[in-house]
Design a protein around this motif. Sequence first.
Motif, PDB file in Angstrom:
ATOM      1  N   SER A 136      -2.374  -7.307  19.264  1.00  0.00           N
ATOM      2  CA  SER A 136      -1.143  -7.718  18.581  1.00  0.00           C
ATOM      3  C   SER A 136      -1.372  -8.011  17.109  1.00  0.00           C
ATOM      4  O   SER A 136      -0.446  -7.915  16.293  1.00  0.00           O
ATOM      5  CB  SER A 136      -0.557  -8.950  19.276  1.00  0.00           C
ATOM      6  N   ARG A 137      -2.609  -8.354  16.751  1.00  0.00           N
ATOM      7  CA  ARG A 137      -2.925  -8.655  15.351  1.00  0.00           C
ATOM      8  C   ARG A 137      -2.666  -7.455  14.450  1.00  0.00           C
ATOM      9  O   ARG A 137      -2.392  -7.621  13.258  1.00  0.00           O
ATOM     10  CB  ARG A 137      -4.388  -9.107  15.250  1.00  0.00           C
ATOM     11  N   MET A 146       3.323 -12.041  16.944  1.00  0.00           N
ATOM     12  CA  MET A 146       2.071 -11.667  17.599  1.00  0.00           C
ATOM     13  C   MET A 146       2.077 -12.091  19.062  1.00  0.00           C
ATOM     14  O   MET A 146       1.590 -11.364  19.941  1.00  0.00           O
ATOM     15  CB  MET A 146       0.882 -12.291  16.871  1.00  0.00           C
TER      16      MET A 146
END
Length: 208
Positions: A136-137, A146
Motif C-alpha cells: 500500500s505504501r 494506505m
Amino acid sequence: MALLSGLVTRATNLREDASFAGFYLISLSLGVLIVSTKGSNVDLLHVLFGAVLAVDNAALFTVASIASLTLVVLALIYRPLIVECFDPGFMRAVGGSGSLYHVVFLVLVVVNLVAGFQALGTLMAVGLMMLPAAASRFWAGQVWSMSAVAMGVGMVSGWVGLLVSYHRDLPSGPAIVLTAGVFYLASIVFGTQGGVIWRYLPRRHLEA
C-alpha cells in the motif's frame, strides 16, 4: 513481545519494526523449541503454516471479534496515535500520553497476529499482515488511504489465493501469502507513489 519492542525502541536507536521482528523471531523459535523438546503431539507444520480450510466457526468468531474490537480501538486512538508516530516531541509538549497509545497499538498488532495464527499459522500470519501494508505504501500517501489499500490487497489476496490453491491443489496458506507477495512485487514496479517505473519516467518540468 509488544512491550519489549516498544521499550527497546525508546531506549536505543533501533527502529521499531526491526525490534518487533527480532522479538517475534526469538519468541517463535523458543516456542518451536519447547514443543519439540517436550515431545508434544502438536503438528509443527500446522503451527507454522496453519490450515485455512480447517478453520471452524469458533475460530471465525474469534477472528471477527478481535477484528471488530481492533477497528473500534483504532477509531478511538487514531488522532493521538498519528501524532505520536509523526511527532512524539509535540505529543509530550502538549501533555499527551503518547506512550500509552503506542503500547495499545502494539498490543493490537500482537492480538491480531495471535488471531491469525489459527488460520494461517505463525509464519504465514506475519506475511499476510506485512505484505499488504508494504504494498500500500506504493499506492497511497496518507495513513487512512494506505490502510484502505492494505485492507483491499489483503482481502483480494485471500480470495485469489484460495481460488489458486483449490484449482491447482496447493496448500492454501502459502498460496494466499504468495498472492500477497505478487501484489507487493507488482507495487514495487508499477506503484504511483515511488514505484520503479514512475520514479524513472521522464517528467514534465514546470515552465515559466
